[in-house]
Design a protein around this motif. Structure first.
Motif, mmCIF file in Angstrom:
data_model
loop_
_atom_site.group_PDB
_atom_site.id
_atom_site.type_symbol
_atom_site.label_atom_id
_atom_site.label_comp_id
_atom_site.label_asym_id
_atom_site.label_seq_id
_atom_site.Cartn_x
_atom_site.Cartn_y
_atom_site.Cartn_z
ATOM 1 N N TYR A 36 1.061 -1.248 -0.734
ATOM 2 C CA TYR A 36 -0.306 0.215 0.201
ATOM 3 C C TYR A 36 1.061 1.312 0.046
ATOM 4 C CZ TYR A 36 -3.197 3.816 1.499
ATOM 5 O OH TYR A 36 -4.204 5.316 1.609
ATOM 6 N N ALA A 39 -4.204 6.439 -1.520
ATOM 7 C CA ALA A 39 -5.372 5.897 -1.280
ATOM 8 C C ALA A 39 -5.818 7.268 -2.075
ATOM 9 C CB ALA A 39 -5.621 4.905 -0.810
ATOM 10 N N PHE A 88 -2.713 9.558 2.179
ATOM 11 C CA PHE A 88 -3.579 9.427 1.203
ATOM 12 C C PHE A 88 -3.506 10.792 0.706
ATOM 13 C CE2 PHE A 88 -4.256 9.184 6.166
ATOM 14 C CZ PHE A 88 -4.947 10.659 6.355
ATOM 15 N N LEU A 108 -6.087 3.593 -5.607
ATOM 16 C CA LEU A 108 -5.143 2.975 -5.120
ATOM 17 C C LEU A 108 -4.519 2.643 -5.935
ATOM 18 C CD1 LEU A 108 -4.684 1.229 -2.080
ATOM 19 C CD2 LEU A 108 -5.726 -0.503 -3.615
ATOM 20 N N ALA A 165 -7.374 1.225 -9.906
ATOM 21 C CA ALA A 165 -6.322 0.951 -8.761
ATOM 22 C C ALA A 165 -4.715 0.420 -9.535
ATOM 23 C CB ALA A 165 -5.870 -0.645 -7.399
ATOM 24 N N ILE A 214 -12.663 0.998 1.018
ATOM 25 C CA ILE A 214 -13.505 1.918 -0.509
ATOM 26 C C ILE A 214 -15.069 0.974 -0.570
ATOM 27 C CG2 ILE A 214 -12.455 2.460 -2.323
ATOM 28 C CD1 ILE A 214 -9.429 2.373 -1.797
ATOM 29 N N ILE A 252 -6.906 -3.134 3.306
ATOM 30 C CA ILE A 252 -7.581 -3.049 2.739
ATOM 31 C C ILE A 252 -8.127 -3.858 2.160
ATOM 32 C CG2 ILE A 252 -7.381 -1.467 -0.126
ATOM 33 C CD1 ILE A 252 -4.578 -2.464 0.129
ATOM 34 N N LEU A 264 -14.382 6.670 -1.048
ATOM 35 C CA LEU A 264 -13.506 6.355 0.473
ATOM 36 C C LEU A 264 -14.493 6.179 1.560
ATOM 37 C CD1 LEU A 264 -11.110 5.902 1.284
ATOM 38 C CD2 LEU A 264 -10.128 8.112 0.788
#
Length: 313
Positions: A36, A39, A88, A108, A165, A214, A252, A264
């Motif tokens: 990650y 996002a 984020f 993402l 993503a 999300i 996630i 989100l």
């Protein structure tokens, strides 16, 4: 540090359309290669403006508001909360070009820690049935009109509703540019998130993102799962039709919803140190709950939502 979003794919990349395999249970595909990174979400103007002008957020996190210029001169303006390795970004309607600036749009980014791992992800995608992954280079303009290579990226498909993503790997040219304000490599091939982000988080309470939730359409979820599996996340389906992906210290969670309910929904964070109190900060149509202990959770409530746009084909 500067952030990135998935710009309108149809205008940003070239290549064929791939069909993502169906969502299902399964373990990760070998060594974890993607982690990650960040996002983003797009919120109504009241919430976005409240975030931008919040004095509390400036104390809570390494908080920044800035405009970035990427490939093809595309620009976007966001509100960023930066941690040690993760962050984020929060937008208001219209802060991002095209339909990526629509209320409820989200994205993402998952990135490599070591150089040359992204081609392995692409190869895993092909073996998983994504015959033609969409690869493209992203650049950044520091203001002199000369684009600097920023990172390489891959999507599973060009077709999406309001969520995308992507896998990414920072370029050595970006780290080498003194204007990037990045850290020296700690080992050969270091393209890590920690190197990319500054150490300013140490002066604030927020340390890192530990969880993201999300809501996305079934089509966008089906396109996302192969990337997470190829990146080495442990992915499992949930009884309600959603998906949970874990790996590298961040969970996630995806909820599968109709198009008019996407967005989100929540961000969970670890703090630099525990606090003895529980603080609730109302920010537009959202609530940031800090403590007690070393955790915080930011929940985004129902937004002032216009009629949902139609899906592309």
């Amino acid at each position: 540090m500067i952030t990135v979003i998935a710009l309108a794919l149809a205008g940003a990349v070239q290549g064929g359309v791939s069909t993502a395999r169906a969502v299902g249970d399964g373990t990760s595909d070998g060594r974890q290669l993607l982690f990650y990174n960040h996002a983003y979400g797009v919120f109504d103007r009241q919430t976005a403006d409240a975030i931008e002008h919040s004095s509390y957020l400036r104390d809570f996190a390494d908080f920044r508001v800035r405009t970035t210029t990427g490939s093809g001169g595309q620009t976007w303006t966001g509100r960023y909360l930066m941690g040690r390795e993760t962050y984020f970004e929060l937008f208001g309607v219209g802060d991002v070009p095209g339909k990526d600036g629509t209320l409820g749009s989200a994205g993402l980014g998952v990135s490599t820690e070591r150089s040359c791992d992204l081609p392995t992800v692409v190869e895993r995608l092909r073996k998983a049935g994504i015959s033609d992954p969409v690869e493209f280079p992203q650049t950044r303009d520091f203001g002199d009109g000369v684009p600097v290579p920023w990172f390489d990226a891959v999507f599973t498909t060009e077709q999406y509703d309001l969520f995308g993503a992507w896998g990414m790997e920072y370029r050595p040219e970006y780290f080498a540019d003194p204007r990037s304000n990045t850290e020296p490599a700690s080992h050969p091939g270091d393209v890590s998130r920690e190197r990319y982000l500054s150490d300013a988080y140490r002066d604030h309470l927020m340390r890192d993102v530990t969880g993201i939730r999300i809501a996305v359409t079934a089509r966008d979820l089906a396109a996302t799962v192969p990337l997470l599996k190829a990146g080495g996340f442990a992915v499992r389906s949930l009884p309600d039709g959603g998906v949970l992906a874990k790996g590298g210290g961040t969970s996630i969670r995806f909820d599968s919803v109709p198009l008019d309910q996407v967005g989100l929904k929540q961000i969970e964070m670890a703090l630099n140190h525990p606090v003895s109190y529980r603080h609730v900060e109302r920010i537009g149509h959202s609530a940031l709950v800090v403590g007690p202990g070393s955790r915080a959770a930011w929940t985004f409530e129902e937004q002032d939502r216009p009629d949902a746009p139609g899906q592309d084909s």
